[in-house]
Design an enzyme around this catalytic site. Sequence first.
Site, short mmCIF file in Angstrom:
data_model
loop_
_atom_site.label_atom_id
_atom_site.label_comp_id
_atom_site.label_asym_id
_atom_site.label_seq_id
_atom_site.Cartn_x
_atom_site.Cartn_y
_atom_site.Cartn_z
CB CYS A 157 -0.98 -0.02 1.17
SG CYS A 157 -0.23 0.05 2.82
CG HIS A 162 -4.58 0.09 3.86
ND1 HIS A 162 -3.86 -0.86 3.17
CD2 HIS A 162 -5.48 0.60 2.98
CE1 HIS A 162 -4.30 -0.93 1.93
NE2 HIS A 162 -5.29 -0.06 1.78
CG HIS A 174 -6.73 0.45 -1.70
ND1 HIS A 174 -7.02 -0.19 -0.51
CD2 HIS A 174 -7.69 0.01 -2.58
CE1 HIS A 174 -8.08 -0.96 -0.65
NE2 HIS A 174 -8.50 -0.86 -1.89
#
Length: 374
Positions: free
Chosen positions: A288, A336, A348
Site C-alpha cells: 500500500c 494502511h 490502493h
Amino acid sequence: MRSLTRVPGGTMGAERRQRGAGALVLLCAMAVLTAPGLATGMAYAAPAPAAPAAPAAPAPEPGAKSLEQVRKEIEDLFRQAGAATDAYNLAEAEAKAQSDKIVEIANLIVAGQERITALKSRAGAAARAQYRSGGLPAGAQLALSDDPGKFLDGAGRLKQGEKAASDMLVELDRTQSDLNQYAQEANAHWATLEANRLKQEASKKEIEEKIKTAEELENKLEAEEKARLIQLEQEAQYKAQTAWLSTGAMKDVNGAATEAGKRAVQFATAQIGKPYVWGAQGPGSFDCSGLTSQAWLAAGKAIPRTSQEQLRLLPKVALKDMRPGDLIIYFDDASHVAMYVGDGAMVHAPRPGRNVTMAGAGSMPIKAVVRPDA
C-alpha cells in the site's frame, strides 16, 4: 443514470418492456457500484440504491465458522500482516540510512588518516632539517650568529617556524580526536544497523506467519465459497462507503488537484490490476505505501516510505479540504494508506491475494488525510 419514468400514452407491451429494461439498467448500475476498481466518478461520491441480495450461503455445520466469520478472521490477519509490513519497511529504510552513514564515516576516517600521515611527514621533514643543521636548535643558531641582519631575518623565520610547528601539532591532535569521534559514531551506527536488522527479521517472520495462516484459511474454501468470500468483501466495503457518505462527509469536498497531484494520481491509477506484494515498490507489484510513495516520486516529490511515517511527517488536512493526490491513512494503527482520486474514490493496494484497485474512500475507517505537496 437516466431517469426511469413511464411514457404516457404507450401500450401495455411497451410499458412492460420499458419496466424490464429499467430493472436491468438498475441491476447493472448496482453491480458496478459494488465492484471495486470498476466504478468511477460520482458512483463513489453519491449514495446509491441498496446492493442486490446475494444468494444465501449454505448453513454452516454445528460448531463450524460461518463464511462471514472466516472473512473477518482473514481480514484481521491481513491487517496484522500490513502493520508488520510497515514495521519491516521502516526498519529497511532505517537500515539503509545507517549503512549510508557508515560509508560516509568510513570516508571521513580514510581522509583523517591521510591527513595524519601528511602531518607526520611534515614533522619528519622538520626533524631531518634540524639534523642537517648539526642538531643545534634554531634559537642557538641565532644566538651564535655575528650578522645582525641575518639574526633579525632568522628571528622572523624562527617565529614563523615555531607557529607552524605549533599549528601542526594542534591540527594533528584535532585530526586524531576527530578520528576517535568517527570511530565512536561508526560503532553506534553499526549497533543501530544490527538492531534494525533484527527488527526486519522479526517483522518478516510475523508477516509470513500471518499471510500463511490467512492463505490456509482461504485455501480450505471451495471455489463457490471463495467467490462468495469476494462478494462478502465487496458488500462490506459497500456498506461502509454508504454509511460514510450518509454522514455528509463528501458534502463540501470539492478541492482541485495540483499539477503534481494529477501526475501522482495518473501514476497510481495506471498500476490498477498489478498484484499486492508486501515490501514491493514496483514496477510489477506494490504494497500500500509502496504504491503511494512511488506515485508521488513519479510526480517529483519524495515522501516517507511507510504509511505510519507518511502520517507522522506529512502535513494533515481536514477531510473537507481533501483533493486528488492526498493520501488517506486508515485504521487506528495507520497500517494502511490509499490515494484519493476524486469523487469519493481512492486507489490502493489492498492486501496479499488482491490487486491494485479503486474503491470507495470511506470503505475503511479513516484516521487522517495527509498532503504530500502542501
